[in-house]
Design a protein around this motif. Structure first.
Motif, PDB file in Angstrom:
ATOM      1  N   HIS A   1     -27.522   2.408 -28.667  1.00  0.00           N
ATOM      2  CA  HIS A   1     -26.547   3.481 -28.411  1.00  0.00           C
ATOM      3  C   HIS A   1     -25.203   3.158 -29.057  1.00  0.00           C
ATOM      4  CE1 HIS A   1     -24.279   6.547 -26.251  1.00  0.00           C
ATOM      5  NE2 HIS A   1     -23.471   5.609 -25.802  1.00  0.00           N
TER       6      HIS A   1
ATOM      7  N   PHE B   1     -31.142   4.319 -18.393  1.00  0.00           N
ATOM      8  CA  PHE B   1     -30.074   4.495 -19.376  1.00  0.00           C
ATOM      9  C   PHE B   1     -29.628   5.956 -19.427  1.00  0.00           C
ATOM     10  CE2 PHE B   1     -28.716   5.674 -23.631  1.00  0.00           C
ATOM     11  CZ  PHE B   1     -27.676   4.790 -23.850  1.00  0.00           C
ATOM     12  N   ASP B   2     -30.577   6.879 -19.485  1.00  0.00           N
ATOM     13  CA  ASP B   2     -30.257   8.306 -19.563  1.00  0.00           C
ATOM     14  C   ASP B   2     -29.476   8.772 -18.333  1.00  0.00           C
ATOM     15  OD1 ASP B   2     -31.504   8.402 -22.022  1.00  0.00           O
ATOM     16  OD2 ASP B   2     -33.339   9.356 -21.272  1.00  0.00           O
ATOM     17  N   VAL B   3     -29.877   8.293 -17.152  1.00  0.00           N
ATOM     18  CA  VAL B   3     -29.172   8.661 -15.921  1.00  0.00           C
ATOM     19  C   VAL B   3     -27.743   8.129 -15.953  1.00  0.00           C
ATOM     20  CG1 VAL B   3     -29.041   8.200 -13.438  1.00  0.00           C
ATOM     21  CG2 VAL B   3     -31.200   8.926 -14.466  1.00  0.00           C
TER      22      VAL B   3
ATOM     23  N   LEU C   1     -25.918   7.285 -18.533  1.00  0.00           N
ATOM     24  CA  LEU C   1     -25.152   7.974 -19.570  1.00  0.00           C
ATOM     25  C   LEU C   1     -24.745   9.372 -19.103  1.00  0.00           C
ATOM     26  CD1 LEU C   1     -24.198   7.212 -22.408  1.00  0.00           C
ATOM     27  CD2 LEU C   1     -26.189   8.397 -23.307  1.00  0.00           C
ATOM     28  N   GLN C   2     -25.673  10.078 -18.471  1.00  0.00           N
ATOM     29  CA  GLN C   2     -25.391  11.426 -17.982  1.00  0.00           C
ATOM     30  C   GLN C   2     -24.301  11.405 -16.906  1.00  0.00           C
ATOM     31  OE1 GLN C   2     -28.683  13.306 -16.010  1.00  0.00           O
ATOM     32  NE2 GLN C   2     -27.748  15.325 -16.104  1.00  0.00           N
TER      33      GLN C   2
ATOM     34  N   TYR D   1     -33.375  -2.376 -21.414  1.00  0.00           N
ATOM     35  CA  TYR D   1     -32.124  -1.650 -21.168  1.00  0.00           C
ATOM     36  C   TYR D   1     -31.027  -2.179 -22.097  1.00  0.00           C
ATOM     37  CZ  TYR D   1     -28.002   0.192 -18.830  1.00  0.00           C
ATOM     38  OH  TYR D   1     -26.815   0.827 -18.569  1.00  0.00           O
TER      39      TYR D   1
ATOM     40  N   ARG E   1     -39.952   2.565 -20.677  1.00  0.00           N
ATOM     41  CA  ARG E   1     -39.784   3.896 -20.076  1.00  0.00           C
ATOM     42  C   ARG E   1     -38.817   3.864 -18.901  1.00  0.00           C
ATOM     43  NH1 ARG E   1     -45.643   6.955 -20.245  1.00  0.00           N
ATOM     44  NH2 ARG E   1     -45.751   7.068 -22.506  1.00  0.00           N
TER      45      ARG E   1
ATOM     46  N   ARG F   1     -31.482  -0.837 -25.471  1.00  0.00           N
ATOM     47  CA  ARG F   1     -31.120   0.583 -25.500  1.00  0.00           C
ATOM     48  C   ARG F   1     -29.597   0.751 -25.613  1.00  0.00           C
ATOM     49  NH1 ARG F   1     -34.343   5.034 -26.220  1.00  0.00           N
ATOM     50  NH2 ARG F   1     -33.428   6.786 -25.180  1.00  0.00           N
TER      51      ARG F   1
ATOM     52  N   ARG G   1     -35.334   3.360 -20.351  1.00  0.00           N
ATOM     53  CA  ARG G   1     -34.823   4.582 -20.974  1.00  0.00           C
ATOM     54  C   ARG G   1     -34.372   5.581 -19.914  1.00  0.00           C
ATOM     55  NH1 ARG G   1     -39.062   6.377 -24.167  1.00  0.00           N
ATOM     56  NH2 ARG G   1     -39.855   7.512 -22.396  1.00  0.00           N
ATOM     57  N   ALA G   2     -35.169   5.728 -18.854  1.00  0.00           N
ATOM     58  CA  ALA G   2     -34.801   6.663 -17.789  1.00  0.00           C
ATOM     59  C   ALA G   2     -33.505   6.233 -17.112  1.00  0.00           C
ATOM     60  CB  ALA G   2     -35.931   6.760 -16.768  1.00  0.00           C
TER      61      ALA G   2
END
Length: 184
Positions: A107, A15-17, A19-20, A100, A9, A103, A12-13
């Motif tokens: 991706h 990674f999302d940050v 990527l954004q 990570y 978790r 992930r 993932r968080a």
């Protein structure tokens, strides 16, 4: 929640940050790996970080000092480490770094394949196997070669939970089963 689930978790968080924000996925991974290696390679530091007797309030200061010593650490990694320190979860650093990396590979449509052969693979053969597995999976395949003389010949490839068994041992086993079935 198990430590592995928590690590996934957090990864993932992060990674999302990244990527954004269109950040450098590889740099973040390297920084996580470096912190995890620092913790796992230093027994005293690992003891302090994972010891519940050390007050959780002191761990953020420790992380701040480590980040300051490390020099140029990206903001997402610094914030993640601070969050882990605040929640007394720094012991998950190694698992988060591995999650990570998985992930990022997902991706990029990259998978690892454990390829077992009876004799060591040369580079050309490994590349040919990676290409064939890539066509079968629709992804780029990184080959992790293993040697097991018990398969006699051929190849056994494991990509995630899927096994492609083209070993001589398996073919002999199939023939044995067919012969045993036809004699009844």
């Amino acid at each position: 929640m198990t430590p592995a689930t928590a690590a996934r978790r957090y990864a993932r968080a992060l990674f999302d940050v990244v990527l954004q924000q269109q950040g450098d996925l590889d740099r973040i991974g390297s920084e996580l790996d470096a912190f995890a290696a620092l913790v796992e390679g230093n027994h005293a530091l690992q003891s302090v970080i994972t010891n519940p007797a050390v007050p959780a309030a002191k761990k953020p200061a420790l992380v701040d000092a480590l980040v300051a010593q490390a020099g140029a650490v990206s903001d997402p990694v610094a914030r993640t480490l601070a969050l882990l320190a605040d929640r007394d979860r720094l012991g998950l650093a190694g698992q988060i770094a591995r999650a990570y990396a998985e992930r990022v590979m997902d991706h990029r449509q990259i998978v690892r394949a454990e390829v077992t052969t009876a004799v060591p693979l040369d580079a050309d053969r490994a590349q040919a196997i990676a290409g064939a597995l890539g066509r079968a999976t629709g992804r780029t395949v990184l080959v992790d070669p293993k040697v097991d003389r018990a398969i006699l010949g051929g190849v056994v490839a494991r990509v995630g939970s899927v096994v492609y068994d083209g070993s001589v041992a398996r073919q002999l086993e199939k023939m044995k089963d067919q012969l045993a079935g036809s004699s009844e």
